[in-house]
Write an enzyme that holds these catalytic residues in place. Structure first.
Site, PDB file in Angstrom:
ATOM      1  N   SER A  91       0.809  -1.214   0.000  1.00 45.55           N
ATOM      2  CA  SER A  91       0.000   0.000   0.000  1.00 45.55           C
ATOM      3  C   SER A  91       0.848   1.272   0.000  1.00 45.55           C
ATOM      4  CB  SER A  91      -0.967  -0.040   1.195  1.00 45.55           C
ATOM      5  OG  SER A  91      -1.973   0.927   1.069  1.00 45.55           O
ATOM      6  N   ASP A 229      -1.894   6.363  -3.443  1.00 46.11           N
ATOM      7  CA  ASP A 229      -0.744   5.699  -2.840  1.00 46.11           C
ATOM      8  C   ASP A 229      -0.287   4.583  -3.776  1.00 46.11           C
ATOM      9  OD1 ASP A 229      -2.910   4.031  -2.474  1.00 46.11           O
ATOM     10  OD2 ASP A 229      -2.333   3.387  -0.466  1.00 46.11           O
ATOM     11  N   ASP A 233      -5.637   2.142  -3.175  1.00 43.55           N
ATOM     12  CA  ASP A 233      -6.819   2.017  -2.320  1.00 43.55           C
ATOM     13  C   ASP A 233      -7.082   3.353  -1.637  1.00 43.55           C
ATOM     14  OD1 ASP A 233      -4.630   1.855  -0.556  1.00 43.55           O
ATOM     15  OD2 ASP A 233      -5.565   0.341   0.718  1.00 43.55           O
TER      16      ASP A 233
END
EC number: 5.4.2.10
Length: 434
Positions: A91, A229, A233
């Site tokens: 992430s 990012d 998400d």
């Protein structure tokens, strides 16, 4: 054996997250699921981990479909046609990190019970290899991104706005620029070429890391800026004046539109500003532990119409329980078509916030929190699901142990005199540390 944190399994590649670990996760998962879909973000180590997972799953009889380099919300949406989804991503973490996140068909990340089952099975080597003629089928599918885009286009209106989009060299570059163009936007991209070294900026889309985007929005005379990012998400924004829009502001803006004309439940973490609740008069605000997994669980349990957390995770349960930065980007463009982002921000209430931290050894945190709770309980309404949050007439304070550092964090927000609330909490915390 504890493998899962609030964001799945995550750590430094080839130190904490190794091919051997990924193989074991695959072996255990494949023993329990008949079908799986797998994807990855652009991290250098992602193909290595992905291949180990595929080997483990197919070796135990699970049929695996690989959809390539995709955003996490694309993978979570694709999981609707399989028994589970597997995303190789870390992430917003820096490039040396990699991770594994597991998804249910409804877009909900594996919950605590599912995670514990995987951990115990790995520890007990509770899996069995199948005969050669029962090895799981492996295939590739290149249609996942288009399917995700088509779903969003059915739900979001067109717009001719000028948008500067900073993909941060992450997986968002595979979908968001094309989606916004197909919706009619003039799109100017920054860092749209996926690169697992993340050479342009840190993947986390916060105010400090988006200097280039803020300048570009002003220089190009754009209507807004959007940033992702590493796995998209998350989504954050910059208004047409080049000002970063805070996570609490984003929560409130999306909430106003999702709750428009109807009363509903909105789920947020304990560290969310009063701004959100005060903006959404008539809606019920449910607070959870910090972490998008907990927010998603809260949405599902309460039947909420929307939820998210200020770090940039926005969850729209009508499409998925996975935070979807792609849908959020398209939705924000639709919102800004009606009113400038700076004007939307100006309509929100503003309160002073103060944050601080104190050193506290990890093995002392439980004792510390008990002492703090005893002192804070008489002062107002207490919520203790993640640290101690006390709501008072003038504001609130949250004392919460850090999950990653030997610290405790103090956050205070007030309609006036925030220093008074913060200093009171800090004094109690310091006394508890003695």
């Amino acid at each position: 054996m504890k493998l899962f944190g609030s964001s799945g399994i995550r750590g430094i590649a080839n130190k904490e997250i190794t091919p051997e670990l990924a193989l074991n996760v695959g072996l255990v998962l494949g023993s329990r699921k008949k079908t799986a879909v797998i994807g990855r973000d652009p991290r250098v180590s992602a193909p290595m981990i992905e291949h180990a997972l595929i080997a483990g799953m197919t070796a135990t009889g699970c049929a695996v479909t690989e959809i390539g380099l995709v955003s996490t919300p694309t993978l979570a949406y694709a999981a609707r046609e399989y028994e589970c989804g597997v995303m190789v991503t870390a992430s917003h973490n820096p490039s040396e990190y990699v991770g594994i996140k597991l998804w249910n068909p409804d877009g909900m990340a594996f919950d605590s019970a599912q995670q514990e089952e995987i951990e115990k099975a790995i520890e007990d080597a509770d899996f069995s290899l199948v005969p050669w003629n029962l090895i799981g089928k492996f295939e590739e599918d290149g249609n996942a991104i288009r399917a995700h885009m088509n779903m969003i286009k059915k739900l979001v209106g067109s717009s001719s706005l000028k948008v500067v989009l900073d993909c941060g060299c992450g997986a968002g570059g595979t979908i968001t620029p094309y989606l916004l163009q197909e919706l009619g936007c003039e799109v100017i991209t920054l860092n749209a070429q996926p690169d697992g070294h993340f050479p342009a900026r840190n993947p986390e889309p916060n105010d400090e890391n988006l200097t280039m985007l803020k300048k570009a929005v002003v220089d190009f005379g754009a209507d807004l800026g959007i940033a992702h990012d590493g796995d998209a998400d998350r989504m954050m924004a910059v208004d047409e004046k080049g000002n970063f829009v805070s996570g609490d502001e984003m929560l409130a803006i999306f909430g106003l539109y999702e709750c428009s004309g109807k009363k509903g439940t909105v789920v947020v973490p304990v560290d969310t500003s009063m701004m959100v609740g005060d903006s959404l008069q008539g809606s019920e605000i449910v607070r959870t532990r910090v972490g998008d997994v907990y927010v998603a669980e809260g949405i599902k349990q309460s039947g909420a119409i929307y939820g998210g957390e200020p770090s940039g995770s926005w969850i729209f349960p009508k499409i998925s329980y996975c935070p979807d930065g792609i849908y959020a980007a398209a939705k924000l463009v639709e919102i800004v078509k009606e009113k400038k982002l700076s004007e939307l921000r100006e309509e929100l209430p503003r309160y002073a916030t103060k944050r601080g931290a104190l050193p506290c050894a990890n093995d002392k945190k439980a004792e510390f929190m008990e002492k703090v709770k005893a002192k804070l309980e008489p002062l107002g309404k207490v919520l203790d699901i993640d640290g101690i949050r006390v709501e008072m007439d003038n504001g609130w304070v949250l004392v919460r142990p850090s999950g990653t550092e030997a610290k405790v964090r103090i956050t205070a927000e007030a309609r006036e005199n925030v220093d008074e609330i913060f200093d009171m909490a800090e004094k109690i915390a310091k006394e508890a540390l003695k």
